[in-house]
Design a protein around this motif. Structure first.
Motif, PDB file in Angstrom:
ATOM      1  N   GLN A 262     -21.057  -5.858  -2.379  1.00 19.94           N
ATOM      2  CA  GLN A 262     -19.970  -4.872  -2.355  1.00 19.94           C
ATOM      3  C   GLN A 262     -20.357  -3.605  -1.596  1.00 19.94           C
ATOM      4  O   GLN A 262     -19.523  -2.985  -0.940  1.00 19.94           O
ATOM      5  N   GLU A 263     -21.632  -3.216  -1.674  1.00 21.18           N
ATOM      6  CA  GLU A 263     -22.071  -1.977  -1.037  1.00 21.18           C
ATOM      7  C   GLU A 263     -21.972  -2.022   0.487  1.00 21.18           C
ATOM      8  O   GLU A 263     -21.976  -0.979   1.142  1.00 21.18           O
ATOM      9  N   ARG A 264     -21.850  -3.217   1.075  1.00 17.79           N
ATOM     10  CA  ARG A 264     -21.729  -3.346   2.525  1.00 17.79           C
ATOM     11  C   ARG A 264     -20.274  -3.284   2.993  1.00 17.79           C
ATOM     12  O   ARG A 264     -19.988  -3.438   4.169  1.00 17.79           O
ATOM     13  N   GLY A 265     -19.360  -3.036   2.069  1.00 19.66           N
ATOM     14  CA  GLY A 265     -17.949  -2.913   2.432  1.00 19.66           C
ATOM     15  C   GLY A 265     -17.317  -4.274   2.656  1.00 19.66           C
ATOM     16  O   GLY A 265     -17.945  -5.311   2.535  1.00 19.66           O
ATOM     17  N   GLY A 266     -16.067  -4.251   2.966  1.00 19.28           N
ATOM     18  CA  GLY A 266     -15.316  -5.477   3.200  1.00 19.28           C
ATOM     19  C   GLY A 266     -13.844  -5.143   3.271  1.00 19.28           C
ATOM     20  O   GLY A 266     -13.446  -3.971   3.264  1.00 19.28           O
ATOM     21  N   GLY A 267     -13.012  -6.153   3.338  1.00 17.19           N
ATOM     22  CA  GLY A 267     -11.588  -5.913   3.475  1.00 17.19           C
ATOM     23  C   GLY A 267     -11.274  -5.239   4.803  1.00 17.19           C
ATOM     24  O   GLY A 267     -10.378  -4.411   4.891  1.00 17.19           O
ATOM     25  N   VAL A 268     -12.036  -5.579   5.833  1.00 17.70           N
ATOM     26  CA  VAL A 268     -11.813  -5.013   7.163  1.00 17.70           C
ATOM     27  C   VAL A 268     -10.792  -5.898   7.869  1.00 17.70           C
ATOM     28  O   VAL A 268     -11.035  -7.077   8.092  1.00 17.70           O
ATOM     29  N   TRP A 269      -9.661  -5.306   8.176  1.00 14.54           N
ATOM     30  CA  TRP A 269      -8.527  -6.040   8.730  1.00 14.54           C
ATOM     31  C   TRP A 269      -8.056  -5.421  10.031  1.00 14.54           C
ATOM     32  O   TRP A 269      -8.361  -4.278  10.347  1.00 14.54           O
ATOM     33  N   ILE A 270      -7.241  -6.177  10.739  1.00 10.29           N
ATOM     34  CA  ILE A 270      -6.369  -5.655  11.782  1.00 10.29           C
ATOM     35  C   ILE A 270      -5.019  -5.534  11.084  1.00 10.29           C
ATOM     36  O   ILE A 270      -4.511  -6.517  10.545  1.00 10.29           O
ATOM     37  N   HIS A 271      -4.468  -4.341  11.015  1.00  9.76           N
ATOM     38  CA  HIS A 271      -3.207  -4.163  10.288  1.00  9.76           C
ATOM     39  C   HIS A 271      -2.251  -3.275  11.065  1.00  9.76           C
ATOM     40  O   HIS A 271      -2.580  -2.779  12.152  1.00  9.76           O
ATOM     41  N   VAL A 272      -1.058  -3.078  10.522  1.00 13.03           N
ATOM     42  CA  VAL A 272      -0.032  -2.268  11.168  1.00 13.03           C
ATOM     43  C   VAL A 272      -0.491  -0.813  11.208  1.00 13.03           C
ATOM     44  O   VAL A 272      -0.923  -0.255  10.197  1.00 13.03           O
ATOM     45  N   ASP A 273      -0.377  -0.213  12.387  1.00  9.91           N
ATOM     46  CA  ASP A 273      -0.794   1.170  12.576  1.00  9.91           C
ATOM     47  C   ASP A 273       0.106   2.122  11.796  1.00  9.91           C
ATOM     48  O   ASP A 273       1.327   1.977  11.800  1.00  9.91           O
TER      49      ASP A 273
ATOM     50  N   VAL B 199       0.866  -1.183   0.000  1.00 11.39           N
ATOM     51  CA  VAL B 199       0.000   0.000   0.000  1.00 11.39           C
ATOM     52  C   VAL B 199       0.904   1.235   0.000  1.00 11.39           C
ATOM     53  O   VAL B 199       2.022   1.196   0.504  1.00 11.39           O
ATOM     54  N   SER B 200       0.417   2.297  -0.609  1.00  9.46           N
ATOM     55  CA  SER B 200       1.184   3.549  -0.629  1.00  9.46           C
ATOM     56  C   SER B 200       0.212   4.700  -0.424  1.00  9.46           C
ATOM     57  O   SER B 200      -0.981   4.500  -0.231  1.00  9.46           O
ATOM     58  N   GLY B 201       0.731   5.907  -0.452  1.00 12.56           N
ATOM     59  CA  GLY B 201      -0.114   7.088  -0.269  1.00 12.56           C
ATOM     60  C   GLY B 201      -0.041   7.593   1.157  1.00 12.56           C
ATOM     61  O   GLY B 201       0.833   7.209   1.933  1.00 12.56           O
ATOM     62  N   THR B 202      -1.007   8.449   1.478  1.00 15.30           N
ATOM     63  CA  THR B 202      -1.042   9.029   2.817  1.00 15.30           C
ATOM     64  C   THR B 202      -2.412   8.841   3.439  1.00 15.30           C
ATOM     65  O   THR B 202      -3.423   8.714   2.744  1.00 15.30           O
ATOM     66  N   GLY B 203      -2.421   8.827   4.768  1.00 20.99           N
ATOM     67  CA  GLY B 203      -3.654   8.668   5.525  1.00 20.99           C
ATOM     68  C   GLY B 203      -4.352   9.989   5.752  1.00 20.99           C
ATOM     69  O   GLY B 203      -3.959  11.032   5.218  1.00 20.99           O
ATOM     70  N   PHE B 204      -5.384   9.965   6.582  1.00 24.56           N
ATOM     71  CA  PHE B 204      -6.217  11.133   6.834  1.00 24.56           C
ATOM     72  C   PHE B 204      -5.460  12.281   7.491  1.00 24.56           C
ATOM     73  O   PHE B 204      -5.848  13.429   7.370  1.00 24.56           O
ATOM     74  N   LEU B 205      -4.368  11.969   8.200  1.00 21.75           N
ATOM     75  CA  LEU B 205      -3.587  13.001   8.877  1.00 21.75           C
ATOM     76  C   LEU B 205      -2.307  13.317   8.124  1.00 21.75           C
ATOM     77  O   LEU B 205      -1.424  13.986   8.648  1.00 21.75           O
ATOM     78  N   GLY B 206      -2.204  12.819   6.880  1.00 24.46           N
ATOM     79  CA  GLY B 206      -1.014  13.031   6.069  1.00 24.46           C
ATOM     80  C   GLY B 206       0.107  12.054   6.363  1.00 24.46           C
ATOM     81  O   GLY B 206       1.205  12.182   5.824  1.00 24.46           O
ATOM     82  N   GLU B 207      -0.165  11.057   7.187  1.00 24.96           N
ATOM     83  CA  GLU B 207       0.849  10.073   7.551  1.00 24.96           C
ATOM     84  C   GLU B 207       1.043   9.062   6.419  1.00 24.96           C
ATOM     85  O   GLU B 207       0.089   8.726   5.719  1.00 24.96           O
ATOM     86  N   PRO B 208       2.276   8.575   6.187  1.00 23.25           N
ATOM     87  CA  PRO B 208       2.508   7.593   5.130  1.00 23.25           C
ATOM     88  C   PRO B 208       1.846   6.254   5.467  1.00 23.25           C
ATOM     89  O   PRO B 208       1.887   5.808   6.613  1.00 23.25           O
ATOM     90  N   LEU B 209       1.233   5.644   4.452  1.00 22.83           N
ATOM     91  CA  LEU B 209       0.562   4.355   4.633  1.00 22.83           C
ATOM     92  C   LEU B 209       1.486   3.167   4.357  1.00 22.83           C
ATOM     93  O   LEU B 209       1.147   2.047   4.718  1.00 22.83           O
ATOM     94  N   GLU B 210       2.623   3.412   3.743  1.00 24.63           N
ATOM     95  CA  GLU B 210       3.528   2.321   3.388  1.00 24.63           C
ATOM     96  C   GLU B 210       3.858   1.473   4.612  1.00 24.63           C
ATOM     97  O   GLU B 210       4.149   1.988   5.680  1.00 24.63           O
ATOM     98  N   GLY B 211       3.773   0.167   4.446  1.00 23.45           N
ATOM     99  CA  GLY B 211       4.058  -0.776   5.526  1.00 23.45           C
ATOM    100  C   GLY B 211       2.841  -1.160   6.345  1.00 23.45           C
ATOM    101  O   GLY B 211       2.911  -2.064   7.174  1.00 23.45           O
ATOM    102  N   SER B 212       1.704  -0.518   6.111  1.00 18.97           N
ATOM    103  CA  SER B 212       0.503  -0.809   6.900  1.00 18.97           C
ATOM    104  C   SER B 212       0.011  -2.233   6.711  1.00 18.97           C
ATOM    105  O   SER B 212      -0.644  -2.787   7.602  1.00 18.97           O
ATOM    106  N   PHE B 213       0.294  -2.822   5.557  1.00 21.83           N
ATOM    107  CA  PHE B 213      -0.169  -4.182   5.286  1.00 21.83           C
ATOM    108  C   PHE B 213       0.988  -5.175   5.302  1.00 21.83           C
ATOM    109  O   PHE B 213       0.913  -6.249   4.708  1.00 21.83           O
ATOM    110  N   ASP B 214       2.061  -4.832   6.016  1.00 22.81           N
ATOM    111  CA  ASP B 214       3.170  -5.783   6.171  1.00 22.81           C
ATOM    112  C   ASP B 214       2.673  -7.059   6.836  1.00 22.81           C
ATOM    113  O   ASP B 214       3.119  -8.151   6.508  1.00 22.81           O
ATOM    114  N   HIS B 215       1.754  -6.911   7.800  1.00 23.92           N
ATOM    115  CA  HIS B 215       1.059  -8.041   8.432  1.00 23.92           C
ATOM    116  C   HIS B 215      -0.388  -7.616   8.628  1.00 23.92           C
ATOM    117  O   HIS B 215      -0.651  -6.486   9.062  1.00 23.92           O
TER     118      HIS B 215
END
Length: 187
Positions: A135-146, A96-112
């Motif tokens: 699909q309209e009910r969402g999905g891909g809800v994970w516990i991932h690296v902060d 994953v790449s890009g930035t989060g809602f606070l401008g924080e980098p997302l890289e590494g969030s899906f390492d585990h």
């Protein structure tokens, strides 16, 4: 809430926010002893959840984490399996790449990641896109690296805490996540 935990479950990750609108939370892993009494087995760990908090009626893009009790146990990530007992899918697609809602980098969030069985088929890689509720009910809800900020709908834990959780989860314990605002879960 405790009545919704399956009878065979002996591990429960409880993730609670202070209010329905909070996007910070605390996660604690609980273990049920043979006599039925629950005790803390990990945490408390600081966590993030969705930007707008929690909901009992999750829809794709609502920026809220679904409340409830869900099975957990399928894991994966961009990095190799750290020794998890649950099925683990190492795949470069977890990048994953890009930035989060606070401008924080997302890289590494899906390492585990650990898949939360909200609108997904259990027993498959977290990357699986089938959504039984649509699909309209969402999905891909994970516990991932902060990544240091709120999520789209997931729960995130600091890297070392997530690795500790991955190592602690036991498929024989039929683990679940119990998640939502503390006042609602107390009912």
């Amino acid at each position: 809430t405790q009545a919704r935990v399956p009878a065979g479950t002996t591990q429960a990750l409880v993730v609670t926010g202070a209010t329905a609108d909070s996007n910070t939370a605390t996660a604690v892993l609980h273990q049920r002893a043979p006599g039925g009494r629950w005790h803390r087995a990990g945490g408390p760990w600081p966590a993030h959840n969705a930007l707008r908090g929690w909901t009992d009626d999750h829809w794709a893009g609502d920026l809220r984490s679904p409340t409830g009790v869900y099975r957990i146990g399928d894991a994966g990530g961009r990095l190799p399996d750290p020794g998890a007992r649950v099925p683990y899918d190492e795949d470069p697609e977890f990048a994953v790449s890009g930035t989060g809602f606070l401008g924080e980098p997302l890289e590494g969030s899906f390492d585990h990641v650990i898949a939360i069985d909200y609108n997904r088929v259990p027993g498959r890689t977290p990357l699986d896109k089938e959504r039984p509720l649509g699909q309209e009910r969402g999905g891909g809800v994970w516990i991932h690296v902060d990544h240091g900020g709120p999520t789209q709908a997931c729960v995130s834990l600091v890297r070392d805490d997530l690795r500790a959780l991955l190592l602690a989860l036991d498929p024989a314990a039929e683990p679940v996540i119990v998640m939502g605002p503390a006042p609602a879960l107390a009912r």
